[in-house]
Enzyme design. Structure first.
Site, mmCIF file in Angstrom:
data_model
loop_
_atom_site.group_PDB
_atom_site.id
_atom_site.type_symbol
_atom_site.label_atom_id
_atom_site.label_comp_id
_atom_site.label_asym_id
_atom_site.label_seq_id
_atom_site.Cartn_x
_atom_site.Cartn_y
_atom_site.Cartn_z
ATOM 1 N N ASP A 35 0.813 -1.219 0.000
ATOM 2 C CA ASP A 35 0.000 0.000 0.000
ATOM 3 C C ASP A 35 0.846 1.268 0.000
ATOM 4 O O ASP A 35 0.390 2.328 0.417
ATOM 5 C CB ASP A 35 -0.937 0.006 1.214
ATOM 6 C CG ASP A 35 -0.172 -0.078 2.538
ATOM 7 O OD1 ASP A 35 0.897 -0.721 2.574
ATOM 8 O OD2 ASP A 35 -0.639 0.491 3.543
ATOM 9 N N LYS A 148 -6.865 -0.420 6.236
ATOM 10 C CA LYS A 148 -5.767 -0.104 7.144
ATOM 11 C C LYS A 148 -5.653 1.401 7.332
ATOM 12 O O LYS A 148 -5.859 2.168 6.383
ATOM 13 C CB LYS A 148 -4.444 -0.641 6.600
ATOM 14 C CG LYS A 148 -3.331 -0.613 7.635
ATOM 15 C CD LYS A 148 -1.961 -0.590 7.007
ATOM 16 C CE LYS A 148 -1.579 0.811 6.578
ATOM 17 N NZ LYS A 148 -0.142 0.971 6.306
ATOM 18 N N GLU A 189 -3.732 0.515 13.497
ATOM 19 C CA GLU A 189 -2.265 0.575 13.521
ATOM 20 C C GLU A 189 -1.753 1.804 14.275
ATOM 21 O O GLU A 189 -1.491 2.846 13.687
ATOM 22 C CB GLU A 189 -1.699 0.581 12.090
ATOM 23 C CG GLU A 189 -0.182 0.585 12.048
ATOM 24 C CD GLU A 189 0.387 0.547 10.637
ATOM 25 O OE1 GLU A 189 1.621 0.575 10.505
ATOM 26 O OE2 GLU A 189 -0.391 0.487 9.666
ATOM 27 N N GLU A 191 1.327 2.904 15.536
ATOM 28 C CA GLU A 191 2.747 2.530 15.515
ATOM 29 C C GLU A 191 3.583 3.420 16.429
ATOM 30 O O GLU A 191 3.601 4.634 16.282
ATOM 31 C CB GLU A 191 3.309 2.612 14.095
ATOM 32 C CG GLU A 191 4.800 2.275 14.042
ATOM 33 C CD GLU A 191 5.409 2.338 12.653
ATOM 34 O OE1 GLU A 191 6.601 2.010 12.527
ATOM 35 O OE2 GLU A 191 4.697 2.718 11.706
ATOM 36 N N LYS A 231 -2.429 -3.867 14.277
ATOM 37 C CA LYS A 231 -1.118 -3.885 13.616
ATOM 38 C C LYS A 231 -0.154 -3.056 14.461
ATOM 39 O O LYS A 231 -0.005 -1.850 14.250
ATOM 40 C CB LYS A 231 -1.210 -3.341 12.189
ATOM 41 C CG LYS A 231 0.122 -3.400 11.435
ATOM 42 C CD LYS A 231 -0.039 -3.112 9.956
ATOM 43 C CE LYS A 231 1.300 -3.164 9.249
ATOM 44 N NZ LYS A 231 1.181 -3.038 7.769
ATOM 45 N N SER A 302 2.186 -8.419 8.854
ATOM 46 C CA SER A 302 1.654 -7.537 7.823
ATOM 47 C C SER A 302 2.836 -6.693 7.366
ATOM 48 O O SER A 302 3.018 -5.552 7.787
ATOM 49 C CB SER A 302 0.525 -6.657 8.361
ATOM 50 O OG SER A 302 0.074 -5.752 7.356
ATOM 51 N N TYR A 364 4.357 7.212 4.751
ATOM 52 C CA TYR A 364 4.015 6.474 3.537
ATOM 53 C C TYR A 364 3.902 7.455 2.379
ATOM 54 O O TYR A 364 2.884 8.039 2.161
ATOM 55 C CB TYR A 364 2.685 5.726 3.742
ATOM 56 C CG TYR A 364 2.848 4.500 4.620
ATOM 57 C CD1 TYR A 364 3.249 3.293 4.084
ATOM 58 C CD2 TYR A 364 2.641 4.589 5.985
ATOM 59 C CE1 TYR A 364 3.421 2.187 4.897
ATOM 60 C CE2 TYR A 364 2.814 3.478 6.798
ATOM 61 C CZ TYR A 364 3.196 2.288 6.238
ATOM 62 O OH TYR A 364 3.367 1.190 7.056
#
Length: 364
Positions: A35, A148, A189, A191, A231, A302, A364
Site C-alpha cells: 500500500d 488499514k 495501527e 505505531e 497492527k 503484515s 508512507y
C-alpha cells in the site's frame, strides 16, 4: 431491547467481519502490505533506478500479484493503495480479481497521511475521516474486504503526550467504526516508531500505554473487537540505543505488552516490520510465537519492506528478472508463514539479507 447502547451492526454483519478476520489470520498466513503511496513507491523504484511512473508502479504490482498461486499458502491478504486497487494486469484483469482468484483477500489503505498535531512537541495525527464512509462503501462494492489506517507515535523525553495518545486513539476508533459499518475489517495501527535511543523497558512501557488508550477508545466507540485486527510495532529498543537485546528478550517484551493491554476478543495481531531487516523481522516473529506467555490471538505478519526488499533487488525493473523476483517473494512469504507458527528454522534468506530497512520518521 436496551436503548442505552446504540446498535450499529447486525448479527449477520458481525459474523461477516469476524469471518474475514479469521481468514486473514488463518494458521501459517499473513498479509503483504503493498500500500505504498505514489511517492513512497517512487523511492523504492528509485533505489533500483526505475522511473516513478504509473506504468512502472503497475508493472511492479503485477509482478507481486501474479506470483505463483502457491503464495496463497502463506499470504492471506494484500493491502492495496487506491491507485493500485483501480489498476489491471497486462491482460486487462483488475488486480482485485487477480488476488481473489488466488484465494487472497484484497484490502485497502484508507488514511490520507500524517499531519502535525498543534500544541505538541513535533507529534502528529492522521487525516482521512472526511468522506471515509463513502470511500469504504465504494471499496466494499469493488470487492475489498479489509482496510488499514496508520497513526504514528514517537518516544522522546516529552513524548508521546497524553494529547497525542488520546487524539490518535480516537481517530483510529472512529475509522474502525466507519469501516465496520461498510463491511470492512479495520486494521488498527498505532505505531510507536523505533526512532530514538530508548531502552527495551521504555519501549514496552510506552507501547502498553499507547495500546491502553487505543482499546479504551475502541470500547468508547462500540467497535466490534472480533471484527478487528491490530497492527502494532514489535517492542524493540530505539535504533540509537547503544546496548544489545536478545531476540528472546524483545519477543518476551512484545508479548508481555500485548497481553497486558489487548483484549482476547481481538481477531488477530499482524505485526509491522518497522524497518527491521528481512531476516530479523522473520526471526523476531518466530520468537514471539514461541514465548511462554498467554497468546490468545493469532500473531502473524503484515509486512511491506520486509517482504519486498529482496523482490526489488532481484527485479531491477527488467522483465527477464520477473520470475527470479517472484521466487524471492515466495521465499520470504514462506519463511514468515512458518514464523507465524513458531516453526521457522532459518535457511530461507533473501537477497536483501540483513540490510537495514529503517527509515527515520517513516511516512508512507
Amino acid at each position: 431491547m436496551s436503548t442505552r447502547f446504540a446498535t450499529y451492526l447486525t448479527p449477520e454483519k458481525e459474523e461477516e467481519l469476524a469471518d474475514i478476520a479469521r481468514r486473514i489470520t488463518a494458521p501459517g498466513k499473513g498479509i503483504l502490505a503493498a500500500d505504498e503511496s505514489i511517492s513512497t513507491c517512487g523511492k523504492r523504484l528509485q533505489e533500483i533506478n526505475v522511473e516513478n511512473s504509473e506504468e512502472n508502479r503497475r508493472r511492479y504490482r503485477e509482478l507481486l500479484f501474479s506470483t505463483d498461486d502457491i503464495i496463497a499458502e502463506s499470504v492471506s491478504g494484500v493491502i492495496l493503495f487506491d491507485e493500485t486497487a483501480r489498476q489491471s494486469d497486462s491482460h486487462g484483469t483488475p488486480f482485485i480479481q487477480v488476488l481473489e482468484r488466488k484465494g487472497i483477500i484484497p484490502g485497502i489503505k484508507v488514511d490520507k497521511g500524517v499531519v502535525p498535531l498543534a500544541g505538541t512537541h513535533n507529534e502528529c495525527t492522521t487525516t482521512g475521516l472526511d468522506g471515509l464512509k463513502e470511500r469504504c462503501e465504494e471499496y466494499k462494492a469493488m470487492g475489498i474486504h479489509f482496510a488499514k489506517w496508520r497513526c504514528v507515535l514517537k518516544i522522546t523525553k516529552y513524548t508521546p503526550s497524553y494529547q497525542a495518545m488520546l487524539e490518535n486513539a480516537n481517530v483510529l476508533a472512529r475509522y474502525a467504526s466507519i469501516c465496520q459499518q461498510a463491511g470492512l475489517v479495520p486494521i488498527v495501527e498505532p505505531e510507536v516508531l523505533p526512532d530514538g535511543d530508548h531502552d527495551l523497558n521504555m519501549a514496552r512501557r510506552v507501547t502498553e500505554e499507547v495500546l491502553a488508550f487505543q482499546y479504551k477508545a475502541l470500547a468508547d466507540h462500540h467497535v466490534f473487537l472480533e471484527g478487528t485486527l491490530l497492527k502494532p510495532n514489535m517492542v524493540t529498543p530505539g535504533q540509537g540505543y547503544p546496548g544489545k537485546c536478545s531476540v528472546e528478550e524483545t519477543a518476551f517484551a512484545t508479548v508481555q505488552a500485548l497481553y497486558r493491554t489487548v483484549p482476547a476478543a481481538v481477531g488477530g495481531i499482524v505485526f509491522l516490520s518497522g524497518g527491521q531487516g528481512e531476516e530479523s523481522a522473520t526471526i523476531n516473529l518466530n520468537a514471539i510465537n514461541r514465548v511462554s506467555l498467554r497468546r490468545p490471538w493469532p500473531l502473524t505478519f503484515s509486512y511491506g519492506r520486509a517482504l519486498q526488499a529482496s523482490v526489488l533487488s532481484a527485479w531491477g525493473g527488467k522483465d527477464e528478472n520477473i520470475k527470479a523476483a517472484q521466487n524471492e517473494l515466495l521465499k520470504r512469504a514462506k519463511a514468515n508463514g512458518l514464523a507465524s507458527l513458531g516453526e521457522y528454522k532459518g535457511g530461507i534468506e533473501g537477497l536483501a539479507g540483513e540490510k537495514s530497512l529503517f527509515v527515520k520518521d517513516h511516512a508512507y
